[in-house]
Design a protein around this motif. Sequence first.
Motif, PDB file in Angstrom:
ATOM      1  N   UNK A 274       5.070   2.526  10.418  1.00 54.43           N
ATOM      2  CA  UNK A 274       5.212   1.498  11.454  1.00 54.43           C
ATOM      3  C   UNK A 274       3.868   1.236  12.135  1.00 54.43           C
ATOM      4  N   UNK A 275       3.108   2.297  12.368  1.00 57.52           N
ATOM      5  CA  UNK A 275       1.795   2.159  12.994  1.00 57.52           C
ATOM      6  C   UNK A 275       0.843   1.388  12.081  1.00 57.52           C
TER       7      UNK A 275
ATOM      8  N   UNK B  26       5.045  10.128   7.891  1.00 53.37           N
ATOM      9  CA  UNK B  26       6.391   9.846   8.404  1.00 53.37           C
ATOM     10  C   UNK B  26       6.610   8.341   8.488  1.00 53.37           C
ATOM     11  N   UNK B  27       7.844   7.947   8.791  1.00 49.09           N
ATOM     12  CA  UNK B  27       8.158   6.534   8.971  1.00 49.09           C
ATOM     13  C   UNK B  27       7.350   5.954  10.139  1.00 49.09           C
ATOM     14  N   UNK B  28       7.137   6.772  11.153  1.00 51.53           N
ATOM     15  CA  UNK B  28       6.364   6.330  12.312  1.00 51.53           C
ATOM     16  C   UNK B  28       4.942   5.956  11.914  1.00 51.53           C
TER      17      UNK B  28
ATOM     18  N   UNK C  92       0.826  -1.203   0.000  1.00 44.03           N
ATOM     19  CA  UNK C  92       0.000   0.000   0.000  1.00 44.03           C
ATOM     20  C   UNK C  92       0.866   1.261   0.000  1.00 44.03           C
ATOM     21  N   UNK C  93       0.330   2.304  -0.634  1.00 43.87           N
ATOM     22  CA  UNK C  93       0.913   3.648  -0.536  1.00 43.87           C
ATOM     23  C   UNK C  93       0.353   4.291   0.730  1.00 43.87           C
ATOM     24  N   UNK C  94       1.223   4.695   1.647  1.00 42.12           N
ATOM     25  CA  UNK C  94       0.774   5.272   2.907  1.00 42.12           C
ATOM     26  C   UNK C  94       0.567   6.779   2.785  1.00 42.12           C
ATOM     27  N   UNK C  95       1.494   7.464   2.098  1.00 48.31           N
ATOM     28  CA  UNK C  95       1.327   8.905   1.921  1.00 48.31           C
ATOM     29  C   UNK C  95       2.627   9.615   1.592  1.00 48.31           C
ATOM     30  N   UNK C  96       2.533  10.972   1.388  1.00 50.40           N
ATOM     31  CA  UNK C  96       3.696  11.784   1.016  1.00 50.40           C
ATOM     32  C   UNK C  96       4.191  12.585   2.212  1.00 50.40           C
TER      33      UNK C  96
END
Length: 409
Positions: A67-68, A62-64, A52-56
């Motif tokens: 991880x979440x 963020x990396x955090x 999945x694409x999480x975001x920009x």
Amino acid sequence: MAKQFTKLDRRALRQLKPGHKVQEHGIGFERLDSGDGLYTVNIMVDGERIHRVVGRESEGTTRTACEAFIEKARTDARHDRLSLPRGRKVALSFKDAATRYIAKLREAGGKNIDTKDQHLRQHLVPFFGATPLSKISAFDVERYKKHRLGQVVQAGGDWRSGKRVARDTGRTTSPGTVNRELATLSHLFSQSGEWGWISSAKPKMRRMKEGDGRIVYLTQDQVHAFLAAAELSNSTQLHPFVLIALETSMRMSEVLSIRKEHVNIAQRVIYIPKAKAGARDQPMTENLAVFLEKYIKQSVTKESEWLFPSLTKKDGTPMSKSGHTVAIQKPFKDAAIAAGLDPTKVVRHTLRHTAISHLVQSGVDLPTVKRISGHKTLSMVERYSHQSGAHIQAAMDKLQSRYAAIKLS
């Protein structure tokens, strides 16, 4: 313990040039040509790939946050749910379905559970494995049939180093064997639908043609030759096994699991609590009753509850978990060869065929044969009325004599 990041720390990401990518612990980062950064996730959760694409970066990702996302996906999976797509259940694999199926049958007291368990563990699960139960099609079933027919039948050999070494018998799997495995597969799908594991209809399963239906059985001379060879066997259990099978028509598993308490010499019956068609009292011949009375007194220890106790390991524990012998293939094959018989055609079940065939050929009516053999239906017993049997010719001779008597009168 928190994961350590070296490629995805802030300093390394600020130095990443446009068009370059890095990935670490399932998290990906790409520096776009615009200078913005794109975070993605690519992980496996319970056999399912999540990409999945999480975001920009410009959106505050963020990396955090990645991880979440991963932690939530794994938490949802532990509850048999995936967060993406929303509300979708993790597909039940065939392997897991097989385990649950046997467990529920044992809980409810189903029939032939051990046989179904064997079909699944030895053949069906190794073939279908992690395939989602709902994805198995009629084409997959046809592939299974082709796969099984090409396999060489194996049998348990001698115990070596505490383990039973399988050996090839030289025979390939028969259509009848495959049909019995398909029956287990069909029942699993039927129950899965009833229990709500799948919503789709079970795949179509075409039974295989099982040949011309002729049954291999021993003639009277062959019976005597085989009994003599069994009596000379190095296995002290082979001769009583063969004699019981021939003089009762009991199946191999039924014979080997006889408890001493279930043998009633006076009434000449053996109680079978877990027969294929349900518990029954198995009649036996007077000859066998006399033999068993002597055999139990002289050859079976008082400590053993079984007529055929399992061999023991060096520490005194039985090699078989059941406590009784479960296989007798090798001495059986050796005795068949010694008696001049073909060991690829004369197998343990041949003794049952022999007993039932000779009952029919002796003129015993089929309902009585059914009562002795423990078959479910008369149609199953009718298969033993061999067209080339001597009893058929004797019946035709009687017909001829009757016509001749009418003509003379």
